[in-house]
Design a protein around this motif. Structure first.
Motif, PDB file in Angstrom:
ATOM      1  N   ASP B  39     -12.601   7.809   7.413  1.00  0.00           N
ATOM      2  CA  ASP B  39     -10.921   8.580   7.456  1.00  0.00           C
ATOM      3  C   ASP B  39     -11.671  10.049   8.598  1.00  0.00           C
ATOM      4  O   ASP B  39     -11.983  10.796   8.136  1.00  0.00           O
ATOM      5  N   LYS B 273      -4.434  10.497  -1.803  1.00  0.00           N
ATOM      6  CA  LYS B 273      -3.985   8.917  -1.068  1.00  0.00           C
ATOM      7  C   LYS B 273      -5.223   8.050  -2.484  1.00  0.00           C
ATOM      8  O   LYS B 273      -5.658   8.078  -2.993  1.00  0.00           O
TER       9      LYS B 273
ATOM     10  N   TYR D 199       5.933  12.673  10.113  1.00  0.00           N
ATOM     11  CA  TYR D 199       4.848  12.185   9.811  1.00  0.00           C
ATOM     12  C   TYR D 199       3.857  12.615   9.299  1.00  0.00           C
ATOM     13  O   TYR D 199       2.707  11.855   8.777  1.00  0.00           O
ATOM     14  N   GLN D 200       3.033  13.694   9.058  1.00  0.00           N
ATOM     15  CA  GLN D 200       2.089  14.536   9.071  1.00  0.00           C
ATOM     16  C   GLN D 200       2.315  14.219   7.466  1.00  0.00           C
ATOM     17  O   GLN D 200       1.238  13.776   6.551  1.00  0.00           O
ATOM     18  N   TYR D 203       1.713  10.731   6.456  1.00  0.00           N
ATOM     19  CA  TYR D 203       0.209  10.716   6.608  1.00  0.00           C
ATOM     20  C   TYR D 203      -0.416  11.668   5.340  1.00  0.00           C
ATOM     21  O   TYR D 203      -1.316  10.624   4.526  1.00  0.00           O
ATOM     22  N   HIS D 236      -4.746   2.789   5.350  1.00  0.00           N
ATOM     23  CA  HIS D 236      -4.390   4.047   5.273  1.00  0.00           C
ATOM     24  C   HIS D 236      -5.605   4.178   7.146  1.00  0.00           C
ATOM     25  O   HIS D 236      -5.978   5.316   6.926  1.00  0.00           O
ATOM     26  N   SER D 239      -3.137   6.310  11.455  1.00  0.00           N
ATOM     27  CA  SER D 239      -3.675   8.068  11.478  1.00  0.00           C
ATOM     28  C   SER D 239      -1.989   8.777  11.384  1.00  0.00           C
ATOM     29  O   SER D 239      -0.462   8.243  11.516  1.00  0.00           O
ATOM     30  N   ALA D 240      -1.579   9.907  11.550  1.00  0.00           N
ATOM     31  CA  ALA D 240      -0.146  10.429  12.246  1.00  0.00           C
ATOM     32  C   ALA D 240       0.660  10.006  12.998  1.00  0.00           C
ATOM     33  O   ALA D 240       1.109   9.291  13.010  1.00  0.00           O
ATOM     34  N   MET D 243       1.568   6.282  12.661  1.00  0.00           N
ATOM     35  CA  MET D 243       2.166   6.653  11.403  1.00  0.00           C
ATOM     36  C   MET D 243       3.712   6.227  12.678  1.00  0.00           C
ATOM     37  O   MET D 243       5.121   6.232  12.648  1.00  0.00           O
TER      38      MET D 243
END
Lengths: 277, 277, 277, 277
Positions: B39, B273, D199-200, D203, D236, D239-240, D243
């Motif tokens: 990540d 998460k 979206y952030q 995420y 997972h 990323s934002a 997404m």
């Protein structure tokens, strides 16, 4: 700092991941993403490693050559935008979808040129400021026709050739020249319908789903390594023509999903299958 | 030869894959599957390694302890069938689905026992020769009720507790005692409907999809790390009661898919998460 | 007040909906749901009408007989729970799914009995208090074997016979006796794989989806009118055995969705196709 | 011979289908498709009838007026290509998708004009020979800005206004002027994320699906009658920003599916819900 992707596959043996990642570590390359798969049935190892750092390709590949078992395949690919040439006949849906997705950023690709055996899609292509080459097949032997197209393709040096509903059979020579670099989309049905007018047959059979398959083109009897497949539901209210429209929808979606995987170096071909990491 | 799964996560730094796979190689453990994820936003490294060989857990973990950055989390899990206790209230659909999938082999799990706060699902459970404990909440403080259930749970030593439509809120103590080992399923809607009778609200709002979310139970304000989500289409012909039936369908499918991932040690929890490798 | 469903199909001509609904109106029957479809290619009309009221079946059907074009098919079906007999061989997944969905209310059906040519599924069936008849085919001619099963089936007077992975070919006589009342489920692939071990073939071909088809059994060369089809995605990580498990998942889902439509009288058969209203 | 679609809805009462189809029959109009729905909860009747023949709209509607209960809504709509005006801000994906689908025939619509509050999408629009009007909101009161756009819209007389990621809130006056004729697309999440940077937030919450909702714009507190919703899976590795790209994909797909239903006169609005026949 550059980004490159290392693609390795070979006969499986213990310690391969350690060997490869040790080499990356030795050259101070940071592993951004790593995916690995072992096909236990045939004992084959696949690994995709996205790397970041300062590359000395030659020594890195030399080290890999010594570390990996004989017959290993490995290459270091620039993680940059790939270049494609698209081949078409008359249908707009797949070409249009790739043009628009490239335009709006959903597909990260450089479309170098479009080649069609008719001129019908010239206007659409040129709206996106992309050169269109009409190479009619009329009056030409298949080899002559392909020769003319090959000359155009080669001046663009594409990474891949995308058959976006190009409706003519390719010769083994053409397929071999662009080995595992030609991607095709075609409809697929459950059950399969052989012969002419497949949507008419699907209509008469009363199928409830219609599919599409994106694959690499090979000279095998069947259709080459499958990259992506999907289906779309249909029902009794669909005429044969509605089913054909549903087929176009699923074709363009499957093709662009396959392209996303291929263009980002996620797809290995092994025998007549793909491994997508 | 045994099979175990090594689950590692820690702050990211260069060379982690090499270090871990070198240790596996040193102990002559064959890597059957390996998946890894970084990540990049929070700089955290996750790796799941399925191993085969003769294990000396202590020295292996000791080596990892020295090799990995401080604060690393790592464990070696037996790749055997996990044991669960299921908690229920009155609804049969999720319990029935797990019982049947366990019976026919679609879900590889040992169901040690079912605990319900009513006796309605006792007959169904016992048809599958699984012990059912009815622990009524009536007349009990929440802590007393949970204490009685905890005693039963602990005699089965389950790996996980599955809330298969257990409809009572759990205390922070209970949640803490089985930290990241309690899996819950609940309906979800677009938009969200707060308060009583969510299906009635969804019906009145005219939604076109109904969803479900499987997650680990935590004491966070929202609902804990999400494992799996999916939706089912509905339309104007669905009454509130039809929507509830659609909701039950998607709930049981999402729960069993989440269980398959958790029981096979694919799921890491990091913050609020999940990372599923 | 009773509820019945009127199912009508015939050659299309103007005014059919008006004629049929006028007759319903004349008998003060309230139309709860009405769906109608005209296949314009073959000029055929289909209508499904859910009615509520006090029925005089004989005069209603007599009026329809006078109003509809010659050769019309029409029947008035009780909107009650249908009765089925399930035929099985050794695999539990489809039988188990129907048993559990019937138990928890997701499938509204009376399972009168299960007939198997082995005894392996007897225990599962009897857990749900449903009679199981083991009719071994060993040492019997196909006709004799079917004769024994027919006698059992007929004592239950089922509306439909569900082949839940019954793995023997049925004779034309058996199929004819239960004309359009036998429902089967089988795997389907893109491309189709003929012959033995289809999942092994699918694995070797590297397919990305696996499907299932529920259909009425006929003596046609192909597989009878399709009721429902669906697919499940697979990828390179699936062994042949994982693909077979994915196949079982999609088979049971497709079969139970098809049953829901058939048992609620939504399915017309016309030629080798279905119309689902 | 012409084709028109009769859309009727009113309080339910016995005999409505008979009455309506009798009138069609009287005028020798052939029913091509007929769909009907009764919402039993609120006792409301909906019917969509595709007709072919020679129309005398006035007398037909007059007959309906006498036959239907008081307060009935009914209209006869030309089954021709509808005209839309598209409103945009800066994002290309929804506009581009509509332009291309209109071009290749997947969406049967006349795009009369595109209005943007920036000029960023002018080039894309004009590639398709469609007029683009840049009406900047800068320095204008909301009413003034909308007044300028209204003047442009009205000179095109569109059937519908499509907000293809038009990012400004509309005044009640504007909404009222084009009552139930403005279609919007927006992202949707499970759970819902209120406020900036959804979206952030998605995420950070680790959601596994991202959705989109197409709806008619109203002045209700929530978002108007929903036409279509769908989701796309994420995991997972997204990323934002990934997404957000997934969100754009599902937005354009949901919007074009909703448009297909609206433009072909399949959508009734009743209260804050849609009935799609």
């Amino acid at each position: 700092m550059e980004r490159k992707t290392l693609l390795t596959h070979c006969v499986d043996e213990p310690g391969l991941i350690a060997k490869i990642t040790n080499i990356c570590y030795k050259y101070q390359l940071n592993i951004i993403h790593n995916n690995e798969f072992v096909d236990n049935t045939c004992g084959h190892f696949f690994m995709r490693t996205e790397l970041e750092g300062n590359f000395n390709d030659e020594t890195l590949l030399d080290d890999l050559n010594h570390a990996l078992p004989e017959g290993a395949t490995y290459k270091l690919v620039d993680s940059c935008r790939k270049r494609i040439v698209i081949m078409v006949t008359k249908e707009a849906h797949c070409l249009g979808d790739i043009l628009m997705k490239s335009f709006d950023g959903a597909l990260d690709v450089e479309i170098a040129a479009v080649i069609g055996n008719y001129d019908r899609l010239q206007g659409l292509t040129e709206r996106f400021d992309i050169p269109y080459h009409c190479v009619s097949h009329e009056g030409l032997e298949r080899e002559e026709h392909e020769q003319q197209m090959t000359e155009i393709i080669d001046q663009y040096q594409p990474d891949y050739i995308v058959l976006a509903k190009y409706m003519r059979v390719l010769t083994p020579d053409f397929v071999e020249k662009y080995h595992h670099r030609i991607i095709n989309i075609h409809h697929s049905f459950l059950p399969a319908f052989i012969g002419a007018k497949p949507y008419q047959q699907a209509y008469q059979r009363g199928v409830k789903i219609i599919g599409a398959t994106a694959h690499f083109v090979t000279n095998d009897l069947d259709e080459g390594p499958i990259i992506k497949q999907d289906v779309i539901p249909v029902d009794h209210t669909f005429s044969a023509s509605d089913m054909a429209q549903a087929g176009r929808d699923v074709e363009k979606n499957v093709l662009s999903k396959a392209l996303n995987k291929v263009l980002d170096d996620h797809v290995f071909v092994h025998g007549n299958k793909t491994v997508i990491l």
